[in-house]
Design a protein around this motif. Structure first.
Motif, short mmCIF file in Angstrom:
data_model
loop_
_atom_site.label_atom_id
_atom_site.label_comp_id
_atom_site.label_asym_id
_atom_site.label_seq_id
_atom_site.Cartn_x
_atom_site.Cartn_y
_atom_site.Cartn_z
N LEU A 101 0.82 -1.22 0.00
CA LEU A 101 0.00 0.00 0.00
C LEU A 101 0.85 1.26 0.00
O LEU A 101 0.35 2.36 -0.21
N GLN A 102 2.13 1.09 0.24
CA GLN A 102 2.99 2.26 0.45
C GLN A 102 3.07 3.18 -0.78
O GLN A 102 3.08 2.71 -1.91
N VAL A 103 3.09 4.46 -0.52
CA VAL A 103 3.32 5.43 -1.61
C VAL A 103 4.35 6.47 -1.15
O VAL A 103 4.52 6.69 0.05
N ASN A 104 4.98 7.10 -2.11
CA ASN A 104 5.88 8.20 -1.78
C ASN A 104 5.17 9.51 -2.04
O ASN A 104 4.57 9.70 -3.10
N LEU A 105 5.24 10.37 -1.05
CA LEU A 105 4.57 11.65 -1.17
C LEU A 105 5.54 12.74 -0.74
O LEU A 105 6.03 12.70 0.39
N LEU B 169 -7.99 -2.84 2.14
CA LEU B 169 -7.45 -2.36 0.86
C LEU B 169 -6.65 -3.46 0.19
O LEU B 169 -6.76 -3.70 -1.01
N LYS B 170 -5.86 -4.18 1.00
CA LYS B 170 -5.05 -5.26 0.44
C LYS B 170 -5.93 -6.34 -0.17
O LYS B 170 -5.61 -6.91 -1.22
N VAL B 171 -7.03 -6.62 0.49
CA VAL B 171 -7.97 -7.64 -0.02
C VAL B 171 -8.60 -7.17 -1.35
O VAL B 171 -8.63 -7.90 -2.33
N LEU B 172 -9.06 -5.92 -1.36
CA LEU B 172 -9.70 -5.40 -2.58
C LEU B 172 -8.72 -5.35 -3.74
O LEU B 172 -9.06 -5.70 -4.88
N TRP B 173 -7.49 -4.91 -3.46
CA TRP B 173 -6.51 -4.80 -4.54
C TRP B 173 -6.12 -6.18 -5.06
O TRP B 173 -5.82 -6.35 -6.23
N THR B 174 -6.16 -7.19 -4.17
CA THR B 174 -5.90 -8.57 -4.61
C THR B 174 -6.99 -9.00 -5.60
O THR B 174 -6.70 -9.56 -6.66
N MET B 175 -8.24 -8.71 -5.26
CA MET B 175 -9.35 -9.05 -6.17
C MET B 175 -9.16 -8.41 -7.52
O MET B 175 -9.52 -8.96 -8.55
#
Ligand code: FNR
Length: 350
Positions: free
Chosen positions: A46-50, A307-313
């Motif tokens: 989930l990590q992002v650079n901001l 979020l991890k579950v949804l993105w896996t789907m």
């Protein structure tokens, strides 16, 4: 000054009392299901650079408060939640902290509670660049949000009546700040035309903050005895529509999304429509006020797990890959896009 402090408390109270009556349009944005995603939940990142900093998750607590003793404690609690969950956070409008030194502490408390966190300062477009530098300094902010809230000012009896200097102020602030500047709506959404104007002023970051969640025309209406402006309570564009308006600028502008984000699926839709990160204001305030800091941390960590579950789907192992997930735009949002000549077939077939 007392009136201003009371207003801060009232905004919190009325935002929590409001029922969600206006559509956010997120339900008109639908992902195409994928039966064979070729991914494991543990591989999703989930990590992002901001702004050169790593965030655990592309989610931030959006600008709400500070400026009265009560809201100072809320800010401290929100900062604790942000720190425990790796989320960025914005403070509310800091004008009060500039006018009265003892109120500056109701914002500074955010940096104290979260010394290493990514924190955004917040002012209106009515202030000078010198003032903006002071609010950044006040909380050692990593970025500055400039809020644009014309409908709210006009509906407030004590609000601003002259917006003719705002473009100049924004341009000056962008030129003179030592941190990134994000121009932010407060729940009315931005259009292609607004984005075009902002880009011409040198703005690189915006928060399109759309309709569908906190509604400041509604809040200001409830603060006054005669509700003269209740008939414009659905003014503005939803976050879903504002994100589609922003598609034309996807490669030239970094945009954040907020307004009416109810759960990790809404958030994922924003990211798939190109938002760099997603902001929530009233949902986190509500859990905090109703259930306390610990439970709010728990809820935010649950969002991250989900979020991890949804993105896996969806077969997306990070937020960048969400940009390749096909999306179907339906109903009212589709009608809007047809008339505004925003091509949604590309999104459905990518
Ligand atoms: C806000 N919001 C806001 N925005 C801003 O730029 N400066 C501010 O001072 C405030 N104050 C404020 C107070 C309260 C109590 C709320 C709930 C909200 C607007 C906020 O940042 C966001 O744009 C909208 O609330 C839409 O998000 P939600 O609430 O629908 O998640």
């Amino acid at each position: 000054d007392q009136q201003r402090e009371d207003r801060k408390d009232e905004h919190v109270r009325l935002a929590l009392a409001a029922s969600r009556s206006v559509s956010s349009h997120f339900d008109d944005i639908v992902f195409v299901h994928r039966s064979l995603p070729h991914l494991a939940v543990k591989d999703v990142c989930l990590q992002v650079n901001l702004f050169g900093r790593a965030l655990a998750c592309p989610l931030y607590i959006n600008a709400m408060t500070g400026g009265s003793q009560k809201t100072g404690s809320i800010n401290e609690a929100l900062a604790t939640i942000a720190s425990a969950t790796g989320m960025a956070m914005a403070v509310g409008s800091q004008h009060a902290g500039l006018r009265k030194e003892e109120l500056a502490s109701t914002y500074r408390v955010v940096r104290k509670a979260n010394p290493k966190g990514v924190i955004f300062a917040n002012v209106g477009a009515d202030v000078s660049a010198d003032t903006a530098l002071k609010v950044i300094d006040m909380i050692e902010a990593d970025a500055l949000q400039i809020h644009v809230n014309v409908p709210q000012e006009l509906v407030m009896p004590e609000g601003e009546r002259d917006f003719s200097e705002w473009l100049q102020h924004i341009e000056d602030m962008v030129k003179r700040m030592n941190v990134p500047v994000i121009v932010k709506e407060v729940g009315f959404g931005m259009s292609k035309e607004t984005l075009h104007t902002l880009m011409s002023l040198g703005v690189q970051y915006v928060d399109i903050s759309g309709r569908g969640g906190t509604n400041f025309i509604g809040i200001e209406n409830r603060r006054r005895a005669q509700k003269e402006y209740s008939y414009i309570s659905t003014w503005g564009q939803t976050t879903a529509i504002a994100l589609l308006e922003a598609q034309a600028y996807r490669t030239r502008l970094t945009y954040f999304a907020s307004g009416g984000v109810r759960h990790p699926l809404d958030m994922t839709k924003c990211l798939a429509l190109g938002a760099k990160a997603v902001g929530i204001a009233s949902p986190v305030l509500r859990v905090l006020q109703e259930q306390g800091v610990e439970q709010a941390v728990e809820v935010m960590l649950q969002w991250q797990e989900q979020l991890k579950v949804l993105w896996t789907m969806l077969g997306a192992k990070n937020s960048e890959e969400l940009l390749t997930c096909p999306i179907v735009v339906m109903n009212e949002v589709k009608e809007w896009c047809d008339v505004r000549q925003i091509d949604v077939t590309e999104l459905a077939q990518r």
